[in-house]
Design a protein around this motif. Structure first.
Motif, PDB file in Angstrom:
ATOM      1  N   THR A 142      28.600  50.131  47.793  1.00 21.06           N
ATOM      2  CA  THR A 142      27.815  49.150  47.046  1.00 21.06           C
ATOM      3  C   THR A 142      28.725  48.261  46.208  1.00 21.06           C
ATOM      4  O   THR A 142      28.519  47.039  46.138  1.00 21.06           O
ATOM      5  CB  THR A 142      26.780  49.861  46.144  1.00 21.06           C
ATOM      6  OG1 THR A 142      25.917  50.639  46.961  1.00 21.06           O
ATOM      7  CG2 THR A 142      25.963  48.868  45.346  1.00 21.06           C
ATOM      8  N   LEU A 143      29.740  48.852  45.578  1.00 24.34           N
ATOM      9  CA  LEU A 143      30.677  48.048  44.793  1.00 24.34           C
ATOM     10  C   LEU A 143      31.426  47.067  45.682  1.00 24.34           C
ATOM     11  O   LEU A 143      31.623  45.900  45.321  1.00 24.34           O
ATOM     12  CB  LEU A 143      31.655  48.949  44.035  1.00 24.34           C
ATOM     13  CG  LEU A 143      31.048  49.786  42.913  1.00 24.34           C
ATOM     14  CD1 LEU A 143      32.101  50.713  42.321  1.00 24.34           C
ATOM     15  CD2 LEU A 143      30.441  48.898  41.839  1.00 24.34           C
ATOM     16  N   TYR A 144      31.870  47.535  46.861  1.00 22.25           N
ATOM     17  CA  TYR A 144      32.534  46.637  47.806  1.00 22.25           C
ATOM     18  C   TYR A 144      31.593  45.517  48.237  1.00 22.25           C
ATOM     19  O   TYR A 144      31.996  44.355  48.338  1.00 22.25           O
ATOM     20  CB  TYR A 144      33.018  47.399  49.041  1.00 22.25           C
ATOM     21  CG  TYR A 144      34.432  47.883  48.934  1.00 22.25           C
ATOM     22  CD1 TYR A 144      35.499  46.997  48.987  1.00 22.25           C
ATOM     23  CD2 TYR A 144      34.709  49.228  48.792  1.00 22.25           C
ATOM     24  CE1 TYR A 144      36.812  47.444  48.902  1.00 22.25           C
ATOM     25  CE2 TYR A 144      36.019  49.694  48.699  1.00 22.25           C
ATOM     26  CZ  TYR A 144      37.060  48.785  48.768  1.00 22.25           C
ATOM     27  OH  TYR A 144      38.348  49.229  48.681  1.00 22.25           O
ATOM     28  N   GLU A 174      29.642  39.861  47.918  1.00 20.15           N
ATOM     29  CA  GLU A 174      28.594  38.911  47.538  1.00 20.15           C
ATOM     30  C   GLU A 174      29.047  37.979  46.410  1.00 20.15           C
ATOM     31  O   GLU A 174      28.655  36.815  46.371  1.00 20.15           O
ATOM     32  CB  GLU A 174      27.317  39.648  47.152  1.00 20.15           C
ATOM     33  CG  GLU A 174      26.629  40.302  48.340  1.00 20.15           C
ATOM     34  CD  GLU A 174      26.269  39.303  49.434  1.00 20.15           C
ATOM     35  OE1 GLU A 174      25.696  38.235  49.134  1.00 20.15           O
ATOM     36  OE2 GLU A 174      26.570  39.597  50.605  1.00 20.15           O
ATOM     37  N   ILE A 175      29.851  38.475  45.496  1.00 18.98           N
ATOM     38  CA  ILE A 175      30.390  37.614  44.433  1.00 18.98           C
ATOM     39  C   ILE A 175      31.266  36.537  45.047  1.00 18.98           C
ATOM     40  O   ILE A 175      31.185  35.358  44.676  1.00 18.98           O
ATOM     41  CB  ILE A 175      31.148  38.448  43.379  1.00 18.98           C
ATOM     42  CG1 ILE A 175      30.159  39.266  42.559  1.00 18.98           C
ATOM     43  CG2 ILE A 175      31.989  37.541  42.472  1.00 18.98           C
ATOM     44  CD1 ILE A 175      30.806  40.332  41.682  1.00 18.98           C
ATOM     45  N   ARG A 211      34.674  38.957  39.112  1.00 18.96           N
ATOM     46  CA  ARG A 211      35.285  39.329  40.378  1.00 18.96           C
ATOM     47  C   ARG A 211      36.580  40.108  40.150  1.00 18.96           C
ATOM     48  O   ARG A 211      36.840  41.123  40.779  1.00 18.96           O
ATOM     49  CB  ARG A 211      35.557  38.076  41.206  1.00 18.96           C
ATOM     50  CG  ARG A 211      35.794  38.372  42.670  1.00 18.96           C
ATOM     51  CD  ARG A 211      37.190  37.951  43.100  1.00 18.96           C
ATOM     52  NE  ARG A 211      37.352  38.261  44.511  1.00 18.96           N
ATOM     53  CZ  ARG A 211      38.019  39.327  44.930  1.00 18.96           C
ATOM     54  NH1 ARG A 211      38.546  40.166  44.091  1.00 18.96           N
ATOM     55  NH2 ARG A 211      38.156  39.566  46.216  1.00 18.96           N
ATOM     56  N   LEU A 238      35.847  43.660  38.616  1.00 20.30           N
ATOM     57  CA  LEU A 238      35.271  44.549  39.620  1.00 20.30           C
ATOM     58  C   LEU A 238      36.319  44.976  40.644  1.00 20.30           C
ATOM     59  O   LEU A 238      36.395  46.143  41.020  1.00 20.30           O
ATOM     60  CB  LEU A 238      34.079  43.884  40.319  1.00 20.30           C
ATOM     61  CG  LEU A 238      33.366  44.717  41.386  1.00 20.30           C
ATOM     62  CD1 LEU A 238      32.892  46.057  40.822  1.00 20.30           C
ATOM     63  CD2 LEU A 238      32.209  43.936  41.982  1.00 20.30           C
ATOM     64  N   TYR A 266      27.835  44.759  54.837  1.00 19.02           N
ATOM     65  CA  TYR A 266      26.686  45.203  54.063  1.00 19.02           C
ATOM     66  C   TYR A 266      25.838  43.979  53.801  1.00 19.02           C
ATOM     67  O   TYR A 266      26.334  42.974  53.291  1.00 19.02           O
ATOM     68  CB  TYR A 266      27.206  45.802  52.754  1.00 19.02           C
ATOM     69  CG  TYR A 266      26.227  46.619  51.974  1.00 19.02           C
ATOM     70  CD1 TYR A 266      26.111  47.976  52.184  1.00 19.02           C
ATOM     71  CD2 TYR A 266      25.442  46.047  50.979  1.00 19.02           C
ATOM     72  CE1 TYR A 266      25.243  48.751  51.449  1.00 19.02           C
ATOM     73  CE2 TYR A 266      24.559  46.814  50.239  1.00 19.02           C
ATOM     74  CZ  TYR A 266      24.473  48.160  50.480  1.00 19.02           C
ATOM     75  OH  TYR A 266      23.602  48.931  49.739  1.00 19.02           O
ATOM     76  N   SER A 302      29.128  44.331  46.560  1.00 18.19           N
ATOM     77  CA  SER A 302      28.978  43.439  45.399  1.00 18.19           C
ATOM     78  C   SER A 302      30.136  42.460  45.325  1.00 18.19           C
ATOM     79  O   SER A 302      29.940  41.264  45.078  1.00 18.19           O
ATOM     80  CB  SER A 302      28.909  44.247  44.101  1.00 18.19           C
ATOM     81  OG  SER A 302      27.813  45.108  44.113  1.00 18.19           O
TER      82      SER A 302
END
Length: 119
Positions: A21-23, A28-29, A54, A57, A85, A25
């Motif tokens: 999920t972090l990847y 998507e950023i 960015r 994270l 994803y 995100s």
């Protein structure tokens, strides 16, 4: 400096999902930065803020990976090369391409849990 063995710990299935999920995100950023650059630059500090998000994270993900045993990192690396994803707000209207599959989050979590138990 802590001993390497003290720093690493087993990655649970739920943590693997969270890492993915972090990847996602981060992906998507990057996409939002590209798509919304003009709008973000029109907002005071908008471009700086999204760049900061960015960067922070990305560094956090790197630090999390430092806590994962090397064997699991190798496995994650192999899997992530062919992984993407995508989030749907509603079920897609058209069928996905033949090389893609749609998996509900709870089903993916169950698969990851059982697959992790086999490693």
């Amino acid at each position: 400096m802590p001993d390497e063995n003290e720093k690493t710990m087993r990655l649970r299935a739920s943590e693997t999902n969270a890492l993915f999920t972090l990847y996602a995100s981060l992906q998507e950023i990057d996409h939002a930065k590209d798509e919304m650059e003009k709008r973000l630059r029109a907002i005071p500090y908008g471009w700086r803020d999204i760049s900061l998000i960015r960067s922070v994270l990305s560094k956090l993900i790197d630090q999390i990976l430092e806590t994962v045993p090397i064997e699991k990192l190798v496995s994650l690396s192999r899997n992530m090369r062919c992984m993407s994803y995508r989030v749907y707000f509603a079920p897609p209207v058209t069928a996905p391409p033949p090389d893609e599959v749609i998996v509900k989050a709870e089903d993916l979590a169950a698969l990851a849990k059982y697959a992790h138990e086999c490693t």
